[in-house]
Design a protein around this motif. Structure first.
Motif, short mmCIF file in Angstrom:
data_model
loop_
_atom_site.label_atom_id
_atom_site.label_comp_id
_atom_site.label_asym_id
_atom_site.label_seq_id
_atom_site.Cartn_x
_atom_site.Cartn_y
_atom_site.Cartn_z
N GLU A 27 39.68 34.35 41.17
CA GLU A 27 40.08 35.38 42.24
C GLU A 27 40.69 36.16 41.56
OE1 GLU A 27 39.68 34.71 46.25
OE2 GLU A 27 41.39 33.90 45.47
N LYS A 28 39.87 37.29 41.33
CA LYS A 28 40.08 38.58 39.77
C LYS A 28 41.74 39.08 40.71
CE LYS A 28 36.97 38.46 36.11
NZ LYS A 28 35.82 39.75 36.00
N PRO A 29 42.12 40.18 39.61
CA PRO A 29 43.97 40.72 40.92
C PRO A 29 43.05 41.98 41.35
CG PRO A 29 44.31 39.92 38.35
CD PRO A 29 43.02 39.92 38.74
N LEU A 30 43.26 42.13 42.71
CA LEU A 30 42.48 43.16 42.79
C LEU A 30 43.68 45.15 42.88
CD1 LEU A 30 40.77 41.90 46.08
CD2 LEU A 30 39.73 42.59 43.94
N THR A 31 43.29 45.89 42.71
CA THR A 31 43.33 47.05 42.54
C THR A 31 43.27 48.34 43.94
OG1 THR A 31 42.75 47.73 41.13
CG2 THR A 31 44.29 47.09 40.44
N GLU A 32 43.43 48.98 44.90
CA GLU A 32 42.98 50.43 45.52
C GLU A 32 42.39 50.31 44.79
OE1 GLU A 32 45.94 49.82 43.87
OE2 GLU A 32 48.28 50.48 45.32
N GLY A 33 41.07 51.10 46.13
CA GLY A 33 39.92 51.56 45.72
C GLY A 33 38.61 51.12 46.79
N LEU A 34 37.73 51.34 45.94
CA LEU A 34 36.30 50.52 45.79
C LEU A 34 36.13 49.60 45.59
CD1 LEU A 34 33.41 50.78 48.18
CD2 LEU A 34 32.48 51.72 45.89
#
Length: 426
Positions: free
Chosen positions: A340-347
């Motif tokens: 699982e890769k890092p996620l940031t805000e947004g779609l």
């Protein structure tokens, strides 16, 4: 194998007997509830060592625990002192009835004494403690937890973790005279959640280290292992340059009043200059004394309901930790693993990508062509306005490449029929 270990192995397992209406074991008639309490409040090995009952070891402990966990005392018509089942069996439903059932209740140093009509004398450190503990403990529930520890070890004991930052790169979390080991464990878990690696304890009531805190930490073992206990507040903050004291009460001290968000901005600025910072949290019962707040550089006050401002200790630490992590430019939303890769805000697009303008224009033209064929643009002079509205609507979708393909398939199917649409697309 040494002589002591060999002797313990050869000793017969202690049997549970009934003495004076209480299930007991060992030469000193130790109540079963006392065995459960000793192994629950500390580690199993520490509890067994403190009890020192001949023949009672890890191999012979489980039958004793099963007696309590299975409520076999009910069939034997017995109960242990301090057990909630005893007060229930005696029909004691209120604190007043409990006091009346005793000969005398001695409070604190003995200057306060409550007389009853019974034959037993009990002591309590204060009336507040008595009001919370008079009905007894759920020892059978404790016994079930100790059985799990005995069979499977500490939950997540294999999880070690490691600090996410170097020494001094995060604020120190300082707990002033924490009363409950469970709360320390939950604070450690909150610290691990938000990358706060330095936990400091000032005179913890139940001592340190504490096995119950490790259990409550639920895997944040490295925070517990690295936590340090100090005898005084002054010792705990001696190496810090800036300290914020959390409080829900207004104090008549001339100091900056900061929200957690503002306090984090201040601490990040100072830490970037090489200073060390900390956040001081008060006792569960009554928070920080004004004399303790006086040594801090600022108040930290969390926006709360003004009529119910008191926060659980771990909740207060968690809110502060959240603000710390929220201001970290390198943060990720949720967990990150090998897969699982890092996620940031947004779609979130996953493996998809946003549609290109060429793909969107193809969708517009395809849709408008089929609508024209089926007589949608009526009257004809409205076609320009309707087409602009449709294009604005579909552009606002921020569709992906796959979603555009799906929409074109829908248009083709509705206009031509499933089989014919596929043949025409080919």
């Amino acid at each position: 194998m040494n002589v002591e270990t060999e002797t313990m192995k050869n000793e017969a397992a202690p049997e549970i007997r009934i003495g004076g209406g209480v299930p007991v074991l060992g030469p000193r008639d130790t109540p079963v509830a006392e065995v459960v309490h000793a192994c629950h409040s500390a580690s199993i090995d520490q509890g067994l060592a403190a009890l020192a009952i001949p023949g009672l070891n890890r191999e012979t402990l489980e039958p004793v625990l099963q007696y309590c966990a299975g409520l076999r005392c009910v069939a034997d018509n017995v109960s242990c002192p301090g057990c909630k089942r005893r007060t229930e069996a005696q029909g004691i439903e209120t604190l007043d009835q409990f006091i009346l059932s005793k000969k005398e209740v001695i409070v604190g140093d003995g200057r306060v004494r409550l007389k009853g009509e019974g034959t037993e004398t009990v002591t309590t450190p204060c009336l507040e403690t008595l009001s919370k503990q008079w009905s007894g403990e759920n020892y059978w529930f404790w016994a079930r937890r100790v059985i799990r520890k005995l069979r499977h070890g500490l939950r997540r004991a294999h999880m070690r973790g490691e600090p996410v930052a170097g020494e001094g790169e995060t604020p120190s979390i300082i707990l002033m005279e924490p009363q409950l080991a469970d709360n320390i464990g939950m604070v450690a878990r909150a610290c691990a959640n938000f990358g706060l690696d330095d936990l400091r304890l000032v005179s913890p009531r139940d001592g340190w280290p504490n096995e119950k805190a490790r259990i409550a930490a639920s895997g944040a073992n490295y925070i517990i292992d690295d936590a340090r206990a100090y005898g005084t507040l002054e010792e705990s903050i001696a190496d810090l340059n800036w300290v914020g004291a959390t409080t829900a009460r207004q104090r008549d001290l001339r100091k900056p009043v900061l929200t957690p968000e503002q306090a984090i901005v201040e601490m990040r600025k100072r830490i970037s200059r090489g200073e060390r910072c900390g956040v001081l949290f008060g006792r569960e019962r009554n928070g920080l004394e004004t004399s303790e707040v006086a040594v801090a550089d600022a108040f930290i006050m969390i926006p709360v309901n003004s009529r119910f401002a008191s926060l659980n200790l771990a909740q207060a630490v968690l809110l502060t930790g959240y603000e710390w992590m929220r201001s970290d430019a390198g943060r990720s939303l949720g967990r990150v693993t090998t897969y699982e890769k890092p996620l940031t805000e947004g779609l979130y697009l996953g493996r998809d990508r946003p549609a290109t303008k060429e793909e969107l224009l193809g969708l517009f033209e395809h849709l408008e062509r089929e609508l024209e064929t089926n007589g949608f643009f009526n009257p004809a002079h409205r076609r320009s306005t309707v087409s602009q509205n449709l294009r604005t609507l579909l552009t606002r979708l921020n569709a992906t490449e796959q979603e555009v393909r799906t929409l074109r398939g829908i248009v083709a199917t509705l206009s031509q029929g499933k089989g014919r649409a596929r043949k025409r697309e080919e």
